[in-house]
Design a protein around this motif. Structure first.
Motif, PDB file in Angstrom:
ATOM      1  N   SER A   1       0.827  -1.203   0.000  1.00 40.69           N
ATOM      2  CA  SER A   1       0.000   0.000   0.000  1.00 40.69           C
ATOM      3  C   SER A   1       0.858   1.248   0.000  1.00 40.69           C
ATOM      4  N   ALA A   2       2.154   1.078   0.178  1.00 42.21           N
ATOM      5  CA  ALA A   2       3.058   2.220   0.222  1.00 42.21           C
ATOM      6  C   ALA A   2       4.429   1.800  -0.290  1.00 42.21           C
ATOM      7  N   MET A   3       5.157   2.786  -0.782  1.00 43.85           N
ATOM      8  CA  MET A   3       6.532   2.562  -1.195  1.00 43.85           C
ATOM      9  C   MET A   3       7.394   3.658  -0.606  1.00 43.85           C
ATOM     10  N   ALA A   4       8.665   3.323  -0.422  1.00 45.63           N
ATOM     11  CA  ALA A   4       9.542   4.260   0.269  1.00 45.63           C
ATOM     12  C   ALA A   4      10.963   4.157  -0.272  1.00 45.63           C
TER      13      ALA A   4
ATOM     14  N   GLU B   1      23.889   3.420   9.869  1.00 49.30           N
ATOM     15  CA  GLU B   1      22.703   2.589   9.751  1.00 49.30           C
ATOM     16  C   GLU B   1      21.824   3.094   8.613  1.00 49.30           C
ATOM     17  N   ARG B   2      21.002   2.192   8.108  1.00 49.84           N
ATOM     18  CA  ARG B   2      20.052   2.582   7.083  1.00 49.84           C
ATOM     19  C   ARG B   2      19.039   3.553   7.670  1.00 49.84           C
ATOM     20  N   GLU B   3      18.705   4.588   6.898  1.00 53.21           N
ATOM     21  CA  GLU B   3      17.779   5.597   7.394  1.00 53.21           C
ATOM     22  C   GLU B   3      16.681   5.882   6.376  1.00 53.21           C
TER      23      GLU B   3
ATOM     24  N   PRO C   1       2.793  -0.732   5.567  1.00 49.70           N
ATOM     25  CA  PRO C   1       3.120  -0.303   6.920  1.00 49.70           C
ATOM     26  C   PRO C   1       1.922   0.272   7.657  1.00 49.70           C
ATOM     27  N   ILE C   2       1.893   0.025   8.959  1.00 50.73           N
ATOM     28  CA  ILE C   2       0.908   0.717   9.783  1.00 50.73           C
ATOM     29  C   ILE C   2       1.406   2.139  10.010  1.00 50.73           C
TER      30      ILE C   2
ATOM     31  N   HIS D   1       9.822   3.547   9.064  1.00 51.06           N
ATOM     32  CA  HIS D   1      10.777   2.581   9.594  1.00 51.06           C
ATOM     33  C   HIS D   1      10.901   1.405   8.648  1.00 51.06           C
ATOM     34  N   ASP D   2      12.106   0.842   8.561  1.00 49.89           N
ATOM     35  CA  ASP D   2      12.291  -0.245   7.605  1.00 49.89           C
ATOM     36  C   ASP D   2      11.472  -1.477   7.981  1.00 49.89           C
TER      37      ASP D   2
END
Length: 124
Positions: A31-34, A43-45, A100-101, A107-108
């Motif tokens: 439902s979403a992409m990031a 760290e991955r952000e 994601p909720i 957040h990953d």
């Protein structure tokens, strides 16, 4: 679901790049992409996210006003337009997809599908 990211490269500070991420199929799992990024030794952000329907977009404070996430649902593609790039934007950029909720949209852990990453290098 496979994600294919492209568009990275080497650019001077102040320049622009556009990243693309195409999904292999449509699924109710998404439902979403990031976009996320990971710089060497860090760290991955989270960078930016968009819901596939509606006009909701979210940005990390560090990129607001410079990076823009957009989508073309007909092409199953999400873009990240990056303007006014800075050396600190240098990283491997990953696209991600999921359902994601609200509390995990930046957040990953909110995303289950990940692309292979594309390198962005900004020289000073």
């Amino acid at each position: 679901v496979q994600l294919q990211a492209s568009g990275g490269g080497l650019v001077q500070a102040g320049g622009s790049l556009r990243l693309s991420c195409t999904t292999s199929e449509r699924t109710s799992d998404v439902s979403a992409m990031a976009w996320f990024r990971q710089a060497p030794g860090k760290e991955r952000e989270f960078v930016a996210a968009t819901r596939l329907f509606g006009s909701y977009t979210y940005y990390a404070d560090s990129v607001k006003g410079r990076l823009t996430i957009s989508r073309n649902n007909a092409k199953d593609t999400v873009y990240l337009q990056m303007n006014s790039l800075k050396p600190e934007d240098t990283a491997v950029y990953y696209c991600a997809a999921g359902r994601p909720i609200v509390s995990s949209k930046t957040h990953d852990r909110g995303y289950v599908y990940w692309g292979q990453g594309t390198q962005v290098t900004v020289s000073s």
